[in-house]
Scaffold this active site. Structure first.
Site, PDB file in Angstrom:
ATOM      1  N   SER A 124      -0.109   3.966  15.640  1.00 17.64           N
ATOM      2  CA  SER A 124       0.549   4.484  16.909  1.00 17.64           C
ATOM      3  C   SER A 124       1.822   3.719  17.269  1.00 17.64           C
ATOM      4  O   SER A 124       2.735   4.082  16.387  1.00 17.64           O
ATOM      5  CB  SER A 124      -0.443   4.018  18.058  1.00 17.64           C
ATOM      6  OG  SER A 124       0.008   4.568  19.232  1.00 17.64           O
ATOM      7  N   HIS A 125       1.940   2.994  18.224  1.00 17.69           N
ATOM      8  CA  HIS A 125       3.200   2.356  18.438  1.00 17.69           C
ATOM      9  C   HIS A 125       3.758   1.029  17.816  1.00 17.69           C
ATOM     10  O   HIS A 125       4.962   0.601  17.958  1.00 17.69           O
ATOM     11  CB  HIS A 125       3.236   2.059  20.044  1.00 17.69           C
ATOM     12  CG  HIS A 125       2.126   1.220  20.450  1.00 17.69           C
ATOM     13  ND1 HIS A 125       1.050   1.656  20.229  1.00 17.69           N
ATOM     14  CD2 HIS A 125       2.125  -0.152  20.755  1.00 17.69           C
ATOM     15  CE1 HIS A 125       0.029   0.914  20.747  1.00 17.69           C
ATOM     16  NE2 HIS A 125       0.778  -0.564  20.889  1.00 17.69           N
ATOM     17  N   ASP A 307       5.886   8.040  21.044  1.00 14.59           N
ATOM     18  CA  ASP A 307       5.714   6.846  19.994  1.00 14.59           C
ATOM     19  C   ASP A 307       5.131   7.495  18.391  1.00 14.59           C
ATOM     20  O   ASP A 307       5.291   8.640  18.406  1.00 14.59           O
ATOM     21  CB  ASP A 307       4.538   5.879  20.509  1.00 14.59           C
ATOM     22  CG  ASP A 307       3.194   6.546  20.354  1.00 14.59           C
ATOM     23  OD1 ASP A 307       3.140   7.758  20.423  1.00 14.59           O
ATOM     24  OD2 ASP A 307       2.296   5.982  20.502  1.00 14.59           O
ATOM     25  N   ASP A 309       2.669   8.111  16.862  1.00 16.27           N
ATOM     26  CA  ASP A 309       1.722   9.219  16.627  1.00 16.27           C
ATOM     27  C   ASP A 309       1.742  10.313  17.850  1.00 16.27           C
ATOM     28  O   ASP A 309       0.881  11.025  17.735  1.00 16.27           O
ATOM     29  CB  ASP A 309       0.327   8.636  16.441  1.00 16.27           C
ATOM     30  CG  ASP A 309      -0.103   7.835  17.742  1.00 16.27           C
ATOM     31  OD1 ASP A 309       0.733   7.226  18.463  1.00 16.27           O
ATOM     32  OD2 ASP A 309      -1.567   7.754  17.764  1.00 16.27           O
ATOM     33  N   ASP A 311       1.377  10.235  20.871  1.00 16.89           N
ATOM     34  CA  ASP A 311       0.657  10.514  22.116  1.00 16.89           C
ATOM     35  C   ASP A 311       1.099   9.722  23.208  1.00 16.89           C
ATOM     36  O   ASP A 311       0.752   9.931  24.488  1.00 16.89           O
ATOM     37  CB  ASP A 311      -0.914  10.003  21.769  1.00 16.89           C
ATOM     38  CG  ASP A 311      -1.024   8.310  21.349  1.00 16.89           C
ATOM     39  OD1 ASP A 311       0.218   7.688  21.160  1.00 16.89           O
ATOM     40  OD2 ASP A 311      -2.142   7.945  21.218  1.00 16.89           O
ATOM     41  N   ARG A 312       2.054   8.960  23.315  1.00 16.31           N
ATOM     42  CA  ARG A 312       2.545   8.115  24.276  1.00 16.31           C
ATOM     43  C   ARG A 312       4.028   9.213  24.662  1.00 16.31           C
ATOM     44  O   ARG A 312       4.925   9.792  23.772  1.00 16.31           O
ATOM     45  CB  ARG A 312       3.134   6.630  23.879  1.00 16.31           C
ATOM     46  CG  ARG A 312       2.005   5.910  23.708  1.00 16.31           C
ATOM     47  CD  ARG A 312       2.494   4.499  23.697  1.00 16.31           C
ATOM     48  NE  ARG A 312       1.414   3.586  23.419  1.00 16.31           N
ATOM     49  CZ  ARG A 312       1.303   2.395  23.536  1.00 16.31           C
ATOM     50  NH1 ARG A 312       2.421   1.593  24.099  1.00 16.31           N
ATOM     51  NH2 ARG A 312       0.210   1.548  23.484  1.00 16.31           N
ATOM     52  N   LYS A 407      -4.535  10.942  24.750  1.00 21.35           N
ATOM     53  CA  LYS A 407      -3.195  11.083  25.516  1.00 21.35           C
ATOM     54  C   LYS A 407      -2.185  12.119  24.834  1.00 21.35           C
ATOM     55  O   LYS A 407      -2.293  12.107  23.500  1.00 21.35           O
ATOM     56  CB  LYS A 407      -2.533   9.934  26.169  1.00 21.35           C
ATOM     57  CG  LYS A 407      -2.286   8.905  24.873  1.00 21.35           C
ATOM     58  CD  LYS A 407      -1.913   7.529  25.498  1.00 21.35           C
ATOM     59  CE  LYS A 407      -1.635   6.483  24.480  1.00 21.35           C
ATOM     60  NZ  LYS A 407      -2.750   5.772  23.934  1.00 21.35           N
TER      61      LYS A 407
HETATM   62  C1  VG1 Z   1      -2.625  -0.385  24.551  1.00 25.49           C
HETATM   63  C2  VG1 Z   1      -2.327  -0.004  25.755  1.00 25.49           C
HETATM   64  C3  VG1 Z   1      -3.522   0.973  26.156  1.00 25.49           C
HETATM   65  C4  VG1 Z   1      -3.460   2.088  25.102  1.00 25.49           C
HETATM   66  C5  VG1 Z   1      -3.475   1.606  23.534  1.00 25.49           C
HETATM   67  C6  VG1 Z   1      -3.405   2.575  22.586  1.00 25.49           C
HETATM   68  O1  VG1 Z   1      -3.722  -1.032  24.262  1.00 25.49           O
HETATM   69  O2  VG1 Z   1      -2.396  -1.144  26.640  1.00 25.49           O
HETATM   70  O3  VG1 Z   1      -3.246   1.434  27.365  1.00 25.49           O
HETATM   71  O4  VG1 Z   1      -4.459   2.864  25.443  1.00 25.49           O
HETATM   72  O5  VG1 Z   1      -2.309   0.742  23.447  1.00 25.49           O
HETATM   73  O6  VG1 Z   1      -2.424   3.255  22.656  1.00 25.49           O
HETATM   74  P1  VG1 Z   1      -3.796  -2.757  24.315  1.00 25.49           P
HETATM   75  O7  VG1 Z   1      -5.344  -3.160  23.964  1.00 25.49           O
HETATM   76  O8  VG1 Z   1      -2.985  -3.526  23.270  1.00 25.49           O
HETATM   77  O9  VG1 Z   1      -3.415  -3.357  25.611  1.00 25.49           O
HETATM   78  V1  VG1 Z   1      -1.562   3.945  21.302  1.00 25.49           V
HETATM   79  O10 VG1 Z   1      -0.406   4.709  21.576  1.00 25.49           O
HETATM   80  O11 VG1 Z   1      -2.367   3.300  20.088  1.00 25.49           O
HETATM   81  O12 VG1 Z   1      -2.453   5.173  20.926  1.00 25.49           O
HETATM   82 CO    CO Z   2       0.363   6.290  20.107  1.00 26.85          CO
END
Ligand code: VG1
Ligand code: CO
Length: 606
Positions: A124-125, A307, A309, A311-312, A407
């Site tokens: 992801s991010h 981000d 992938d 989704d953000r 998302k």
């Molecule tokens: C973080 C964020 C959460 C989000 C998750 C996945 O998790 O706080 O709100 O759903 O990332 O986002 P954490 O446990 O690090 O707080 V991403 O864009 O993976 O798909």
């Molecule tokens: Co993501």
């Protein structure tokens, strides 16, 4: 058939590897960890073993990722393992690329929802590259991340695994080219040969088809073609790039120059593909919000980023930042009028616990229920499958609806463009387009309240929202890579204060607890989801440990304070950092953050 004699299956002996417990959204580790012998294979086999074999046999799966380093070899391995485990067909996005929401859309919709599930390769991010992060997660037939029951089973399997199944290396597919390859592959149990197909599909097509049903593309196109409406989108070198070019440029007619960093790179150009004010600096500068930005230079009216992938999302106006908590609330407030998909109203809305209560106020006004769930998108899935919720959001730049079960970054950008199109005159379906054709260059329609042809901008929409519903000032402090022992100490210090403290400075604590969630659909309970201090004036401070980091611990501190509409514009429009300073200090005191972590400042403030 590429090989009439058939492809044999290998049974490879292996041993459990520690630490394969999926976090908030799948298993995320350093690339070097994933490169250990059998690491990926153990996790994938453990996932297959957690699924009923009668459902898996002959099924269709999606396998794709955000393009980060290790994506392609991992796709190849998973395809061979799928073949060996009796899967009938695998859909792979071209180049192994597919955004997380697009995978969700493909699982749900392609060939009428033929897919049984899918593997998404993403961290992801988190940054990518040989020394950064990689990740994998399994999504179910509803297109959403596996629920905890399944991820726990997968994890249990990783602690006991002794062998995995993989088709011989002669099962090779060129994933850069669209098309179908069919093989004869030996079955792991029967030893017989059966047909196995890999189809490389257009990574955008199914997703675009879905978006067309949700939004009025004519109205969006008219807005994007307005000469006074400049738009900038930052793909952050993640998988969003190809989607942005196809949707904004090819479909909606925005100039190609609106796409910044839209070529996917294995290392995201060396940056964090995280759309926030710290990491999306290219967009932040473009929108006039950078430290050294000129206060007078012309900047685009609307900016957005996704981000790694996709989704953000981050939403910006000219020199204006929309907090993600406000963003979902504003989408909810305008959904019925501005977005065709929501024309019959919202079924309900939901937010993660740390997300601000701005959404709750809109829900109340609209007479719909607002659910509060733990952090992580998987908790929204049950509500959506049960028809209880059509729009949801997280403070962490996540927004989406029940069109998929993830998302969705591009969806959120189109939601904002729809609100802007609506507020700038495209009140009836297609009206924007018609006007643009009749009078190109002219303002397409009437301003919201019959004003002049001046463009209604993001800042006005947000300020009007605050004037109506009040403003939830909000900030999140992230302390990344804290030694685990120190982070645990912060958490235990906070836990020891639950129910013990009634006041910090002038802030009176109404309630303090550890958030626990009972899923209203299946009754499952998720405990220990963050420590909350709720104050008598509606303010909140919340602490939790991140579940997506790949090393050390990340402490997240969430601070929220509500200001009612009758406080007047001066208070409502105050600088967020200044307005929240007293409450931030309360949070720092409660947690003994500086003392226990040795950190003077957080790594990131959003
Ligand atoms: C973080 C964020 C959460 C989000 C998750 C996945 O998790 O706080 O709100 O759903 O990332 O986002 P954490 O446990 O690090 O707080 V991403 O864009 O993976 O798909
Ligand atoms: Co993501």
């Amino acid at each position: 058939m590429s090989d009439k004699s058939g492809i044999p299956v290998k049974v490879v002996p292996t041993k459990p590897i520690d630490g394969q417990k999926p976090g908030t959204s799948g298993l995320r580790k350093k690339v070097t960890v994933f490169q250990q012998e059998h690491y990926l294979e153990n996790f994938v086999q453990s996932s297959f073993d957690a699924l009923p074999s009668e459902s898996l046999t002959g099924s269709t799966l999606v396998v794709s990722g955000d393009g980060r380093y290790l994506t392609k070899p991992s796709v190849a391995k998973i395809v061979r393992m799928a073949a060996a485990n009796g899967v009938g067909k695998v859909w792979v996005g071209r180049g192994g690329l597919m955004s997380t929401p697009a995978v969700s859309a493909v699982i749900r919709n392609r060939h009428g929802g033929e897919a049984y599930g899918g593997f998404i390769l993403t961290a992801s991010h988190n940054p990518g590259g040989p020394h950064e992060d990689f990740g994998i997660k399994y999504n179910c037939g509803n297109g959403g991340p596996a629920p905890e029951k399944l991820t726990n089973q997968i994890y249990q399997n990783t602690t006991k695994i002794s062998q995995y199944f993989i088709a011989d290396e002669s099962l090779k597919v060129d994933i850069e080219k669209l098309g179908t390859s069919t093989f004869l592959v030996q079955h792991r149990d029967s030893g017989k040969f059966g047909q196995f197909t890999v189809e490389v599909i257009d990574e955008v097509e199914d997703y675009l088809k879905l978006l067309r049903k949700i939004y009025d593309f004519n109205a969006l196109s008219a807005l994007l073609r307005r000469p006074d409406f400049k738009f900038a989108f930052d793909g952050m070198h993640g998988v969003a790039g190809p989607y942005a070019k196809r949707i904004f440029v090819q479909e909606l007619g925005a100039p190609e120059s609106c796409c910044l960093n839209c070529d996917p790179k294995e290392d995201f150009g060396g940056g964090h593909p995280d759309p926030n004010l710290t990491y999306a600096h290219h967009l932040v500068d473009t929108m006039g919000l950078g430290e050294h930005s000129s206060a007078t230079a012309e900047v685009p009216a609307f900016g957005a980023a996704c981000d790694g992938d996709a989704d953000r999302n981050m939403i910006l106006g000219a020199r204006f930042f929309v907090t993600p908590s406000d963003s979902v609330a504003i989408i909810a407030a305008n959904a019925k009028e501005a977005i065709p998909y929501f024309r019959s109203g919202l079924k309900g809305v939901a937010r993660s616990m740390p997300t601000s209560a701005a959404l709750d106020r809109v829900a109340e006004a609209k007479g719909v229920k607002c659910y509060e769930v733990p952090t992580g998108w998987k908790f929204f899935g049950n509500l959506m499958d049960d028809g209880r919720c059509s729009l949801c959001g997280e403070e962490s730049f996540g927004t989406g609806s029940d069109h998929v079960r993830e998302k969705d970054g591009l969806w959120a950008v189109l939601a904002w463009l729809s609100i802007l199109a609506y507020r700038n005159g495209a009140k009836k379906e297609g009206l924007g387009d018609k006007l643009a054709k009749i009078a190109p260059g002219l303002h397409a329609g009437h301003k919201h309240e019959g004003g002049s042809g001046k463009l209604v901008i993001v800042e006005e929409i947000v300020k009007e929202h605050w004037a109506k519903y009040g403003r939830n000032f909000y900030t999140r402090y992230d302390y990344e890579n804290v030694e685990s022992a120190k982070a645990d100490k912060v958490i235990s210090t906070l836990k020891s204060k639950i129910g013990e403290i009634t006041q910090v400075r002038h802030f009176v604590i109404d309630k303090s607890d550890e958030f626990s969630y009972t899923d209203p659909v299946d009754g499952s309970i998720s405990a220990n989801q963050g420590i909350r201090f709720l104050f008598s004036d509606g303010s909140r401070v919340i602490f939790r440990l991140s579940g997506t980091g790949s090393s050390g611990a990340t402490i997240r501190m969430y601070v929220e304070q509500y200001v009612a509409p009758d406080a007047g514009p001066e208070k409502l429009h105050a600088d967020a950092a200044k307005a929240l300073e007293p409450l931030v200090n309360v949070a720092l005191t409660l947690s003994k953050m500086k003392e226990l972590t040795g950190r003077e400042k957080p790594t990131v403030i959003t």
